[in-house]
Write an enzyme that holds these catalytic residues in place. Structure first.
Site, mmCIF file in Angstrom:
data_model
loop_
_atom_site.group_PDB
_atom_site.id
_atom_site.type_symbol
_atom_site.label_atom_id
_atom_site.label_comp_id
_atom_site.label_asym_id
_atom_site.label_seq_id
_atom_site.Cartn_x
_atom_site.Cartn_y
_atom_site.Cartn_z
ATOM 1 N N ALA A 63 0.716 -1.070 -0.314
ATOM 2 C CA ALA A 63 0.005 -0.605 -0.371
ATOM 3 C C ALA A 63 0.575 0.973 -0.233
ATOM 4 O O ALA A 63 2.164 1.489 0.530
ATOM 5 C CB ALA A 63 -0.732 -0.226 1.482
ATOM 6 N N GLY A 102 0.996 -4.949 0.375
ATOM 7 C CA GLY A 102 -0.611 -4.872 -0.091
ATOM 8 C C GLY A 102 0.114 -5.666 -1.318
ATOM 9 O O GLY A 102 -1.332 -6.238 -2.093
ATOM 10 N N GLU A 105 -0.757 -9.102 -1.438
ATOM 11 C CA GLU A 105 -2.310 -9.986 -1.359
ATOM 12 C C GLU A 105 -2.670 -9.812 -2.300
ATOM 13 O O GLU A 105 -3.653 -10.435 -2.890
ATOM 14 C CB GLU A 105 -2.553 -8.459 -0.197
ATOM 15 C CG GLU A 105 -2.709 -8.624 1.091
ATOM 16 C CD GLU A 105 -2.704 -7.789 2.513
ATOM 17 O OE1 GLU A 105 -3.275 -7.568 3.224
ATOM 18 O OE2 GLU A 105 -2.180 -6.425 2.122
ATOM 19 N N GLU A 125 4.399 -5.570 7.070
ATOM 20 C CA GLU A 125 3.066 -4.698 7.351
ATOM 21 C C GLU A 125 3.172 -4.741 9.481
ATOM 22 O O GLU A 125 3.726 -3.235 9.591
ATOM 23 C CB GLU A 125 2.115 -5.096 7.242
ATOM 24 C CG GLU A 125 1.007 -4.748 6.270
ATOM 25 C CD GLU A 125 1.484 -6.489 4.886
ATOM 26 O OE1 GLU A 125 0.746 -6.222 4.075
ATOM 27 O OE2 GLU A 125 2.798 -6.203 5.164
HETATM 28 N N1 T1G Z 1 4.474 3.718 0.328
HETATM 29 C C1 T1G Z 1 4.906 4.422 -0.205
HETATM 30 N N2 T1G Z 1 6.482 4.551 -0.960
HETATM 31 C C2 T1G Z 1 7.415 4.087 -0.934
HETATM 32 C C3 T1G Z 1 6.698 2.395 -1.191
HETATM 33 C C4 T1G Z 1 5.532 2.064 0.023
HETATM 34 N N3 T1G Z 1 4.974 1.049 -0.049
HETATM 35 N N4 T1G Z 1 7.801 1.893 -0.785
HETATM 36 C C5 T1G Z 1 9.074 2.336 -0.887
HETATM 37 N N5 T1G Z 1 8.478 3.708 -0.968
HETATM 38 C C6 T1G Z 1 9.221 4.535 -1.181
HETATM 39 C C7 T1G Z 1 10.707 4.937 -0.568
HETATM 40 O O1 T1G Z 1 10.236 5.943 0.430
HETATM 41 C C8 T1G Z 1 11.222 6.087 -1.520
HETATM 42 O O2 T1G Z 1 11.362 7.343 -2.118
HETATM 43 C C9 T1G Z 1 10.875 4.665 -2.297
HETATM 44 O O3 T1G Z 1 9.903 4.353 -2.922
HETATM 45 C C10 T1G Z 1 12.633 4.021 -3.416
HETATM 46 O O4 T1G Z 1 12.963 3.180 -1.963
HETATM 47 C C11 T1G Z 1 -2.432 -3.119 3.857
HETATM 48 C C12 T1G Z 1 -1.053 -1.595 4.846
HETATM 49 C C13 T1G Z 1 10.237 -1.652 -2.044
HETATM 50 C C14 T1G Z 1 12.223 -2.877 -1.005
HETATM 51 O O5 T1G Z 1 6.540 -2.467 4.058
HETATM 52 O O6 T1G Z 1 10.336 -1.986 1.795
HETATM 53 O O7 T1G Z 1 1.141 -3.033 2.052
HETATM 54 O O8 T1G Z 1 12.933 7.792 -0.566
HETATM 55 O O9 T1G Z 1 14.439 3.406 -1.227
HETATM 56 O O10 T1G Z 1 16.148 0.319 -1.195
HETATM 57 O O11 T1G Z 1 -1.409 -5.006 4.233
HETATM 58 O O12 T1G Z 1 11.140 0.355 -0.259
HETATM 59 O O13 T1G Z 1 12.289 8.465 -3.125
HETATM 60 O O14 T1G Z 1 11.078 9.738 -2.265
HETATM 61 O O15 T1G Z 1 13.629 1.871 0.394
HETATM 62 O O16 T1G Z 1 15.192 -0.285 -3.736
HETATM 63 C C15 T1G Z 1 4.069 -2.975 3.261
HETATM 64 C C16 T1G Z 1 8.559 -0.781 2.115
HETATM 65 C C17 T1G Z 1 3.192 -1.173 2.707
HETATM 66 C C18 T1G Z 1 7.180 -2.344 1.614
HETATM 67 C C19 T1G Z 1 12.447 -1.090 -2.055
HETATM 68 N N6 T1G Z 1 4.997 -2.648 2.255
HETATM 69 N N7 T1G Z 1 9.250 -0.239 0.867
HETATM 70 O O17 T1G Z 1 13.932 -1.104 -1.571
HETATM 71 O O18 T1G Z 1 14.456 1.870 -2.296
HETATM 72 S S1 T1G Z 1 1.935 -1.560 4.472
HETATM 73 C C20 T1G Z 1 6.577 -1.856 2.633
HETATM 74 C C21 T1G Z 1 10.611 -1.119 0.955
HETATM 75 C C22 T1G Z 1 0.002 -2.098 2.748
HETATM 76 C C23 T1G Z 1 -1.344 -3.411 3.282
HETATM 77 C C24 T1G Z 1 -0.017 -2.627 3.912
HETATM 78 C C25 T1G Z 1 11.441 -0.748 0.185
HETATM 79 C C26 T1G Z 1 11.594 -1.734 -1.317
HETATM 80 P P1 T1G Z 1 11.607 8.347 -2.095
HETATM 81 P P2 T1G Z 1 13.474 2.710 -1.139
HETATM 82 P P3 T1G Z 1 14.907 -0.142 -2.216
#
Ligand code: T1G
Length: 691
Positions: A63, A102, A105, A125
Site C-alpha cells: 500500500a 499489499g 495480497e 506490515e
Molecule cells: N509506499 C510509499 N512509498 C514507498 C513504499 C510504499 N509502500 N515503498 C517504497 N517507497 C518509496 C521510498 O520512500 C523511496 O522514496 C522510494 O520508494 C524508493 O524506496 C494494506 C497496509 C520496496 C524493498 O513495507 O521495503 O501494504 O525516498 O529507497 O532500497 O496490507 O522500499 O525516493 O522519496 O526503499 O530499492 C508494506 C516498503 C506497506 C515495503 C525498495 N510494504 N518498501 O527498496 O528503495 S503496508 C512495505 C520497501 C501495506 C497492506 C499494508 C523498499 C523496497 P524516496 P527505497 P529500495
C-alpha cells in the site's frame, strides 16, 4: 489522474501493466486503475485470461505508506483484491523485484502466481505498526498454512521465490522479464499447464497450537508492541468464512492505524530514506577502490571489518606491532562471527583483501583513508598530516567522536578532501554513520562519504561541526539530566529501569558501565575550562567513581558492581552520594518513573531542538534517524523530534520552565525555536520539508 495502469491485448490474453514509479506502491491511482483495467478486460470478449505484472523495479511494494492516517479513497485495497478474486476470467500475477504487503495480497487474490527469481516477498506490515489489511491474514494461511503465514506476518521477514514456492504462496518460479513471463504464464493457464483457482476456496486446517505458541512468544518478547498481537488475532479468524475473517481483519487493521506506534514506525521507515537527501546529492562521488584505516583499536578494527564485509580491500595500520596484531585478530573474530550469523559466506570470508602494516607508507594507493587513532587532538592532526603526505588527493576521514574538525582541517594542505565519518561501536554492526561536514569539505567529498556508507550498508546522516556532533551532543544532555537525578538521590537502577520501560535496551548507567566511564571523564576534563561555573557539576559522582578506578564493566565495577552473576548498584554509591549532597547542600529526593522519563526525554528534546536551531542537523528527521539507528531509541516512538511533536511545543516550553524553576542550576533552558513554535504553532515535522 495520472495513468499508472495500462492494458493491452495479445490475442486472447489481456495484459495489465502497473507503472507507478518508483516501486508501484498501491496508491489511489493504482487501485482505481487496476479495477478499471479488470473491468475493461472482462468486458473484452476476445480475452480469455488476464496477466498482471509491474513495470520498473517491482511488482507492488505494498500500500502507499504515505496515504496512512489520511481519509482512505475508494476503491480500498481489500476491495481491489476481492474484485481480482471474484473475476470471471482467470487472473495470473507475475512477481518481480518486490511483492510486499499489499503487493503480495494482490498476488494471492489472483488465481495463480509466478515468481521471477530475485523477487522479495513478504508481509512487512508489522514493521510499520499495522497488519496485512487487504486479505493477507486470511488468504495467506489458506495458501501457506496457519503456522507459516503466522511466521511471515508476525516477523515481517522477506523471503525469496524458492521459499515462497515451497510454502505454496506461488505456483512457479521463472526467469526473464515480467512481460515475457506473463505471456507464457497466461498461455499455460489456458493450456492447463498452470492451475488457476480462487484462494478463498482452499481448505484451511486450523492450527491452535501454532497460534498459542506465537501468542505466548510475543507476550514474552514484544509485550510493548501493539500490532504483532493484532496480527495473531487476525490470523486466528482465518478459519472463519472469508467475508467474516476479512471483516475481523479490517477491524484490527483500523485499531493498528489508530495506535500511536503506527505513526512512530512509519516515521522511522521514512527517516531511514530521508537522510540520503542531502544538498551534496548532485555531486559525483570520488571513486574508492582501496580503503585505509589507521589505528587498529576497537573502532579501527570494527571499521576495517565493516569495509571487508562489503568486499572492499583494506589496509589496516597501527604503529604499535602488538596493537596491530590485536586489531587483526579482532577483525578475524568479527568476520568469523559474521559467517556464523550468516552475514557473510565462507567463500567471501576466504576472499577478503586485508593488508596490515605498522607504517603509513603502506597506505600508498588508497583513495580513502579513515583515521581512528587515540582521541587526542595532537595525535590526530599528526596522523592526518602523515596520511595526506602518503596519499595526496585522497579523501581523508576522521572517526573522532567529539573533536573539532575545523581545527583539524586547518592543519591539512588541502582541507577540501577532509570530512568526519563517525562510526558507532561495534562499527561492523551498528548501522549509523554520522558524516560530519567541515567548513572546507568539498561537496563531492561529502557525496563520497555517503556513497561509501551506502556500500557498507550503513545509514549515513549529515552533521555539522560541534562538540559531539548530533548524537553525542544530545546524549550528553540527557546523560546530564540522569546524573543530576542520581545526585539528588534517585537510585541509578530506578533510573535505568524507567529508561528501559520507555523502550531503550539499556539505561544510562548500564550504558555507561558498558562503554566505560573514562570516556565521559575525559570529556568532562576537556570541557572543565569552558564549563558554566553557575551550573551544577553533574559529573561529581561519576568523577568520584573514576578516581576510585571504577570505570565500568572493564574494571569489574562502575555504577554497578559486576562481580556477581547479576550486576548490583555499586555499594559505595550511597556513601559517596551523602558526601556530595552534604557538600553541595542538596536535599535528597526520589523521583518516580514518570518524572524520571519526563526529565530524560525533555533534556533530549531540548538539546535536539538546539541542534536543529543551529543547523548542525539540517532537518529534525536527521536527528530521529541518528537516535533510531545509532542510540537504540525505541523505533515505535519514531525518534526524539517525532516525540516532540506528539508532546507539542507549548507543553514542552511549560515542562522546561517547570524544571528550570525546580532546579535553577540544572541547565534547563527553553530553546528559542520552541518558544517560536509555541507562539506560531509550528512543528518539527514541518521543518522536514524542502530537503
Ligand atoms: N509506499 C510509499 N512509498 C514507498 C513504499 C510504499 N509502500 N515503498 C517504497 N517507497 C518509496 C521510498 O520512500 C523511496 O522514496 C522510494 O520508494 C524508493 O524506496 C494494506 C497496509 C520496496 C524493498 O513495507 O521495503 O501494504 O525516498 O529507497 O532500497 O496490507 O522500499 O525516493 O522519496 O526503499 O530499492 C508494506 C516498503 C506497506 C515495503 C525498495 N510494504 N518498501 O527498496 O528503495 S503496508 C512495505 C520497501 C501495506 C497492506 C499494508 C523498499 C523496497 P524516496 P527505497 P529500495
Amino acid at each position: 489522474m495520472e495513468q499508472v495502469v495500462r492494458t493491452s491485448l495479445e490475442g486472447d490474453i489481456g495484459l495489465i501493466v502497473l507503472d507507478n514509479p518508483p516501486v508501484n506502491a498501491a496508491g489511489h491511482g493504482l487501485r482505481a486503475g487496476l479495477v478499471a483495467a479488470l473491468d475493461r478486460l472482462v468486458a473484452e470478449p476476445a480475452v480469455k485470461v488476464i496477466a498482471l505484472y509491474g513495470e520498473g523495479r517491482s511488482f507492488i511494494a505494498g500500500a502507499d505508506i504515505r496515504e496512512f492516517g489520511k481519509p482512505p479513497r475508494d476503491p480500498w485495497l481489500p476491495e481491489v483484491c476481492n474484485r481480482i478474486e471474484d473475476c470471471a476470467k482467470p487472473v495470473v500475477a507475475v512477481l518481480h523485484g518486490a511483492a510486499l504487503g499489499g503487493g503480495l495480497e494482490v498476488a494471492i487474490a489472483a488465481h495463480a502466481r509466478v515468481a521471477i527469481r530475485g523477487v522479495a516477498l513478504g508481509f512487512p506490515e508489522v514493521t510499520l505498526g499495522v497488519l496485512p489489511g487487504a486479505g493477507g491474514t486470511q488468504r495467506g494461511p489458506r495458501l501457506a498454512g496457519v503456522a507459516a503465514a503466522l511466521d511471515l506476518i508476525t516477523t515481517g521477514r522477506r523471503i525469496g521465490a524458492e521459499e515462497a514456492l515451497a510454502l505454496g504462496l506461488v505456483d512457479r518460479v521463472a526467469e526473464g522479464d515480467p512481460r515475457t513471463v506473463a505471456l507464457a504464464a497466461a498461455r499455460d493457464v489456458l493450456d492447463g499447464r498452470l492451475t488457476a483457482r480462487r484462494t478463498r476456496d482452499i481448505h484451511i486446517d486450523p492450527d491452535p497450537e501454532a497460534l498459542e505458541t506465537t501468542k505466548q512468544t510475543l507476550l514474552h518478547t514484544q509485550a510493548h508492541l501493539f500490532s504483532p498481537h493484532a496480527c495473531v488475532e487476525a490470523v486466528a479468524a482465518a478459519t472463519l468464512p472469508l467475508p467474516e475473517g476479512l471483516a475481523k481483519e479490517r477491524q484490527l487493521f483500523q485499531a493498528c492505524i489508530d495506535s500511536p506506534q503506527r505513526a512512530g514506525l512509519i516515521h522511522a521507515f521514512f527517516a531511514e530514506r530521508a537522510v540520503a537527501k542531502i544538498p551534496e546529492a548532485a555531486a559525483t562521488p570520488r571513486p574508492v577502490t582501496r580503503i585505509g584505516v589507521v589505528g587498529a583499536g576497537t573502532m579501527g578494527a570494527g571499521i576495517a571489518t565493516a569495509c571487508l564485509l562489503a568486499g572492499e580491500p583494506v589496509v589496516l595500520i597501527d604503529s604499535a606491532p602488538e596493537a596491530l596484531e590485536r586489531g587483526a585478530a579482532a577483525v578475524a573474530r568479527n568476520l568469523d562471527g559474521a559467517v556464523s550469523r550468516g552475514k557473510m559466506t565462507p567463500a567471501a570470508r576466504g576472499e577478503i583483501r586485508l593488508t596490515t602494516a605498522t607504517t603509513l607508507d603502506a597506505l600508498a594507493g588508497c583513495d580513502l583513508v579513515i583515521e581512528a587513532v587515540f582521541e587526542e587532538m595532537d595525535v590526530k592532526t599528526a596522523t592526518l598530516r602523515g596520511i595526506e603526505t602518503v596519499c595526496p588527493g585522497a579523501v581523508i576521514a576522521t572517526n573522532t567522536s567529539y573533536l573539532d574538525l575545523n581545527v583539524m582541517a586547518e592543519t591539512l594542505a588541502d582541507p577540501r578532501n577532509f570530512l568526519g565519518l563517525h562510526f558507532f561501536s561495534p562499527a561492523h554492526v551498528m548501522r549509523l554513520v554520522e558524516v560530519v561536514v567541515a567548513d572546507a569539505t568539498a561537496p563531492e567529498v561529502v557525496a563520497t562519504g555517503f556513497a561509501l556508507a551506502k556500500r557498507l550498508k550503513k545509514i549515513a546522516v549529515r552533521s555539522g561541526v560541534c562538540d559531539g556532533f548530533i548524537g553525542n551532543r544530545i546524549m550528553s544532555a540527557y546523560r546530564r539530566a540522569a546524573d543530576l537525578m542520581a545526585l539528588d538521590g534517585t537510585p541509578i537502577d530506578a533510573i535505568d529501569a524507567a529508561v528501559r520501560g520507555y523502550g531503550f535496551a539499556m539505561g544510562p548507567f548500564e550504558m555507561g558501565d558498558l562503554a566505560g566511564l573514562d570516556i565521559g571523564w575525559a570529556a568532562r576534563k576537556r570541557q572543565a575550562a569552558t564549563r558554566d561555573p553557575a551550573a551544577r557539576d553533574h559529573g561529581a559522582l561519576a568523577d568520584r567513581l573514576c578516581e576510585a578506578g571504577w570505570l565500568g564493566r572493564k574494571t569489574g565495577c562502575g555504577w554497578y558492581d559486576h562481580s556477581g552473576d547479576t550486576p548490583v548498584p555499586n555499594p559505595a554509591l550511597p556513601g559517596l552520594l551523602r558526601e556530595i549532597q552534604q557538600a553541595e547542600r542538596i536535599t535528597p529526593r526520589i523521583l518516580d518513573a514518570d518524572e524520571i522519563i519526563t526529565r530524560y526525554e525533555t533534556a533530549m528534546i531540548a538539546e535536539a531542538a538546539r541542534v536543529v536551531e543551529e543547523g548542525i542537523a539540517r532537518h529534525p528527521i536527521d536527528i530521529d534517524a541518528v537516535f533510531l539507528f545509532g542510540y537504540g531509541f525505541p523505533r515505535w516512538k519514531g525518534g526524539p523530534m517525532h516525540r516532540a511533536d506528539k508532546i507539542g511545543a507549548a507543553a514542552l516550553v511549560a515542562r522546561i520552565a517547570r524544571l528550570a524553576q525546580d532546579d535553577p542550576k540544572g541547565g534547563w533552558q527553553v530553546p528559542a525555536i520552541l518558544h517560536r513554535m509555541a507562539r506560531e504553532g509550528g512543528s518539527f515535522s514541518g521543518l522536514n520539508t524542502g530537503r
